[in-house]
Write an enzyme that holds these catalytic residues in place. Structure first.
Site, PDB file in Angstrom:
ATOM      1  N   GLY A   1      -6.117   4.393   0.267  1.00 22.35           N
ATOM      2  CA  GLY A   1      -5.416   5.142  -0.763  1.00 22.35           C
ATOM      3  C   GLY A   1      -4.312   4.349  -1.422  1.00 22.35           C
ATOM      4  N   CYS A   2      -4.510   3.072  -1.584  1.00 24.75           N
ATOM      5  CA  CYS A   2      -3.493   2.139  -2.081  1.00 24.75           C
ATOM      6  C   CYS A   2      -3.870   1.670  -3.481  1.00 24.75           C
ATOM      7  CB  CYS A   2      -3.432   0.960  -1.100  1.00 24.75           C
ATOM      8  SG  CYS A   2      -2.339  -0.385  -1.577  1.00 24.75           S
TER       9      CYS A   2
END
Length: 179
Positions: free
Chosen positions: A34-35
């Site tokens: 989720g970066c």
């Protein structure tokens, strides 16, 4: 102690000796699903497909230490990577890369290469980390997608900041592969 002395757990919780990678060029990456750097999975997979038959292995170590950007179980992370980026390189069990619970492998890697090779995007990235209240000093891993390059003899030969794109490592990987 060499990199080949370490044992790690894969995403299925099986113990894997890094000695099984002896003679390979390794790109070791702490990742997150989720970066902002998560799209680097695509470039990592492209490198892997292009050079795996010549001796490149990419070792993916998910890490949830940076703003909880690797949520979910090991199985969910593997599924996400397969579905979204068709990842075929090895994903290991989620680890910590800094602090009192850091994986011994990362203690070794940081001691072998204490600072990142930077590029033109690094200074603005470090400013952003400071704005987020994240430490950007010392040998600690600064963020997800820090990359370590290991030669065929097990020597750590490079550490690259998250802003360093995987494709920008291709020339160095080719050199280490003897191309």
């Amino acid at each position: 102690m060499t990199i080949y002395d370490f044992k790690v757990k894969d995403a299925q919780k099986n113990e894997v000796s890094l000695g099984s990678y002896r003679g390979k060029v390794l790109l070791i990456v702490n990742t997150a699903t989720g970066c902002g750097f998560t799209p680097q999975y695509e470039a990592l997979e492209n490198l892997y497909k292009k050079y795996k038959d010549k001796g490149l292995e990419i070792l993916d170590f998910p890490c949830n230490q940076f703003l909880n950007q690797a949520p979910g179980t090991d199985e969910e992370i593997v599924e996400f990577c397969k579905l979204n980026y068709d990842v075929s390189f090895k994903t290991f069990s989620k680890i910590e890369v800094n602090g009192s619970n850091e994986a011994p492998l990362y203690t070794f890697l940081k001691k072998a290469f204490p600072s990142d090779t930077e590029n033109e995007e690094t200074s603005s990235f470090l400013k952003l980390l400071n704005d987020l209240g994240q430490s950007s000093v010392g040998s600690d891993i600064k963020w997800n997608f820090t990359k370590f390059l290991v030669d065929r003899n097990g020597n750590v030969v490079g550490r690259y900041s998250p802003t360093y794109k995987p494709e920008d490592l291709e020339a160095k990987i080719k050199e280490l592969l003897g191309e």
